[in-house]
Design a protein around this motif. Structure first.
Motif, mmCIF file in Angstrom:
data_model
loop_
_atom_site.group_PDB
_atom_site.id
_atom_site.type_symbol
_atom_site.label_atom_id
_atom_site.label_comp_id
_atom_site.label_asym_id
_atom_site.label_seq_id
_atom_site.Cartn_x
_atom_site.Cartn_y
_atom_site.Cartn_z
ATOM 1 N N LEU A 159 1.678 -1.339 0.078
ATOM 2 C CA LEU A 159 0.103 0.100 0.013
ATOM 3 C C LEU A 159 1.293 1.114 0.541
ATOM 4 N N ILE A 160 0.563 2.100 -1.105
ATOM 5 C CA ILE A 160 1.379 3.348 -1.326
ATOM 6 C C ILE A 160 -0.161 4.001 -0.384
ATOM 7 N N GLY A 161 -0.497 5.274 0.722
ATOM 8 C CA GLY A 161 -1.751 5.346 1.091
ATOM 9 C C GLY A 161 -1.888 5.419 2.768
ATOM 10 N N ASP A 162 -2.874 5.566 1.933
ATOM 11 C CA ASP A 162 -3.615 4.615 3.533
ATOM 12 C C ASP A 162 -5.052 3.908 3.579
ATOM 13 N N THR A 163 -4.892 4.087 4.889
ATOM 14 C CA THR A 163 -6.270 3.064 4.888
ATOM 15 C C THR A 163 -6.518 2.392 6.181
ATOM 16 N N GLU A 164 -8.206 2.352 6.295
ATOM 17 C CA GLU A 164 -8.411 2.110 7.855
ATOM 18 C C GLU A 164 -7.707 0.779 8.564
ATOM 19 N N SER A 165 -7.945 -0.376 7.727
ATOM 20 C CA SER A 165 -7.199 -1.735 8.286
ATOM 21 C C SER A 165 -7.316 -2.896 7.658
ATOM 22 N N PHE A 166 -6.166 -4.110 7.862
ATOM 23 C CA PHE A 166 -5.830 -5.282 6.944
ATOM 24 C C PHE A 166 -6.631 -6.525 7.644
ATOM 25 N N THR A 167 -6.989 -6.970 6.517
ATOM 26 C CA THR A 167 -7.289 -8.412 7.427
ATOM 27 C C THR A 167 -6.841 -9.331 5.685
ATOM 28 N N LEU A 168 -6.043 -9.373 6.330
ATOM 29 C CA LEU A 168 -5.692 -10.596 4.962
ATOM 30 C C LEU A 168 -5.414 -12.605 5.252
ATOM 31 N N TYR A 169 -5.937 -13.685 5.442
ATOM 32 C CA TYR A 169 -6.182 -14.616 5.360
ATOM 33 C C TYR A 169 -5.594 -15.516 4.160
ATOM 34 N N SER A 170 -4.318 -16.534 4.937
ATOM 35 C CA SER A 170 -3.292 -17.361 4.183
ATOM 36 C C SER A 170 -3.717 -18.773 4.295
ATOM 37 N N LEU A 200 7.182 -7.093 -10.227
ATOM 38 C CA LEU A 200 7.117 -8.376 -11.028
ATOM 39 C C LEU A 200 5.978 -9.267 -11.151
ATOM 40 N N GLY A 201 5.204 -8.974 -9.697
ATOM 41 C CA GLY A 201 4.172 -10.307 -9.544
ATOM 42 C C GLY A 201 2.858 -10.043 -8.427
ATOM 43 N N ILE A 202 2.108 -9.600 -8.968
ATOM 44 C CA ILE A 202 0.829 -9.441 -7.908
ATOM 45 C C ILE A 202 -0.092 -11.168 -7.698
ATOM 46 N N SER A 203 0.069 -11.728 -6.974
ATOM 47 C CA SER A 203 -0.982 -12.847 -6.601
ATOM 48 C C SER A 203 -1.618 -13.339 -6.134
ATOM 49 N N THR A 204 -2.521 -14.396 -5.736
ATOM 50 C CA THR A 204 -2.902 -15.325 -4.917
ATOM 51 C C THR A 204 -3.528 -14.174 -4.124
ATOM 52 N N SER A 205 -4.689 -13.647 -4.231
ATOM 53 C CA SER A 205 -5.779 -12.288 -3.274
ATOM 54 C C SER A 205 -4.717 -11.375 -2.614
ATOM 55 N N SER A 206 -4.086 -10.750 -3.604
ATOM 56 C CA SER A 206 -2.974 -9.689 -2.523
ATOM 57 C C SER A 206 -3.506 -8.522 -3.626
ATOM 58 N N VAL A 207 -2.512 -7.193 -2.971
ATOM 59 C CA VAL A 207 -3.745 -6.056 -3.484
ATOM 60 C C VAL A 207 -2.298 -5.148 -4.029
ATOM 61 N N LEU A 208 -2.106 -4.408 -4.603
ATOM 62 C CA LEU A 208 -1.584 -2.668 -4.776
ATOM 63 C C LEU A 208 -1.833 -2.099 -4.854
ATOM 64 N N ARG A 209 -1.775 -1.288 -4.359
ATOM 65 C CA ARG A 209 -3.404 -0.079 -4.242
ATOM 66 C C ARG A 209 -2.111 1.664 -4.213
ATOM 67 N N PHE A 210 -2.600 2.615 -4.548
ATOM 68 C CA PHE A 210 -2.095 3.753 -5.064
ATOM 69 C C PHE A 210 -2.935 4.409 -4.366
ATOM 70 N N GLY A 211 -3.089 5.161 -3.181
ATOM 71 C CA GLY A 211 -4.209 6.000 -3.024
ATOM 72 C C GLY A 211 -4.645 5.460 -1.350
ATOM 73 N N CYS A 212 -6.017 6.425 -1.015
ATOM 74 C CA CYS A 212 -7.047 5.531 -0.342
ATOM 75 C C CYS A 212 -8.193 5.132 -0.222
ATOM 76 N N SER A 213 -8.185 3.769 0.920
ATOM 77 C CA SER A 213 -9.829 3.176 0.918
ATOM 78 C C SER A 213 -9.334 2.877 1.818
ATOM 79 N N GLY A 214 -10.611 2.315 2.504
ATOM 80 C CA GLY A 214 -11.575 1.301 3.260
ATOM 81 C C GLY A 214 -10.545 0.387 4.089
ATOM 82 N N PRO A 215 -11.449 -1.170 4.457
ATOM 83 C CA PRO A 215 -10.588 -2.141 4.944
ATOM 84 C C PRO A 215 -9.976 -2.739 3.581
ATOM 85 N N ILE A 216 -9.487 -3.343 3.623
ATOM 86 C CA ILE A 216 -9.020 -4.245 2.645
ATOM 87 C C ILE A 216 -8.707 -5.789 2.680
#
Lengths: 68, 138
Positions: free
Chosen positions: A31-42, B94-110
């Motif tokens: 993340l390059i920016g801001d967010t409220e939260s992360f919830t990541l499962y693997s 090089l790679g973004i895979s299996t439920s991964s996120v690359l974000r530029f900006g602002c957002s709610g919960p990820i």
């Protein structure tokens, strides 16, 4: 009852020269920016019983169970 | 919790591959971002496969309940940025895979979820040869 802790954060300007990333995988985030939260499962499952050594036959029909 | 969005600027962005529920997002998002990836990987000594041979519902991993984080901590976060930007030069991924996120900006919960079952199937012939090689005097 104790009062909640109050955290005040003042963000200054951030400047980064460059980023080189090989991979973002298995429920990860860059993340390059801001967010409220992360919830990541693997979940990755390779138990011993997942190795089958024997005559080449299709996988057995496992009993289907009700979703919880 | 208060969160103020910051301006993000990036010079040059290179992304080689996005796969398996990977997300690349430029800009702000009001709501939550979620991605889900489910996979049954079957590796065989002899690559012969029947269609519809495996079912997700046959493996408990795919319906195992997710552990949820506890309630919010007893803290109140106030974040302010007073218009301070985030500036990044060149970004090379090089790679973004299996439920991964690359974000530029602002957002709610990820949120992201990836469930993978790996099955390896070898035939008797290979196993017997390997066993024989491990015998003394072979």
């Amino acid at each position: 009852m104790t009062a909640p802790i109050e955290i005040n954060v003042n963000n200054g300007p951030v400047t980064i020269g460059g980023l080189a990333v090989r991979g973002v995988a298995s429920s990860s985030a860059l993340l390059i920016g801001d967010t409220e939260s992360f919830t990541l499962y693997s979940y990755f499952d390779t138990p011993p019983e997942s190795v089958i050594i024997g005559p080449l036959v299709p996988l057995p029909e496992l009993p289907e169970e009700e979703e919880e | 919790m208060t969160l103020t969005c910051r301006l993000v600027t990036a010079g040059f962005v290179y992304v080689n591959t996005v796969s398996s529920s990977g997300i690349v997002q430029f800009g702000d998002a009001a709501g939550a971002t979620t991605s889900t990836n489910r996979l049954i990987a079957v590796q065989r000594a002899v690559p012969i496969y029947d269609k519809d041979e495996t079912r997700f519902s046959a493996y408990p991993l795919f319906y195992k309940l997710k552990l949820q984080p506890g309630g919010e901590p007893p803290a109140r976060l106030n974040s302010s940025s007073a218009g301070s930007p985030i500036r990044v030069g060149n970004v090379c991924v090089l790679g973004i895979s299996t439920s991964s996120v690359l974000r530029f900006g602002c957002s709610g919960p990820i949120g992201g979820e990836s469930r993978i079952v790996n099955i390896r199937q070898f035939n008797d012939l290979q196993f017997n040869n390997r066993d024989a090689e491990q015998q003394p005097g072979y």
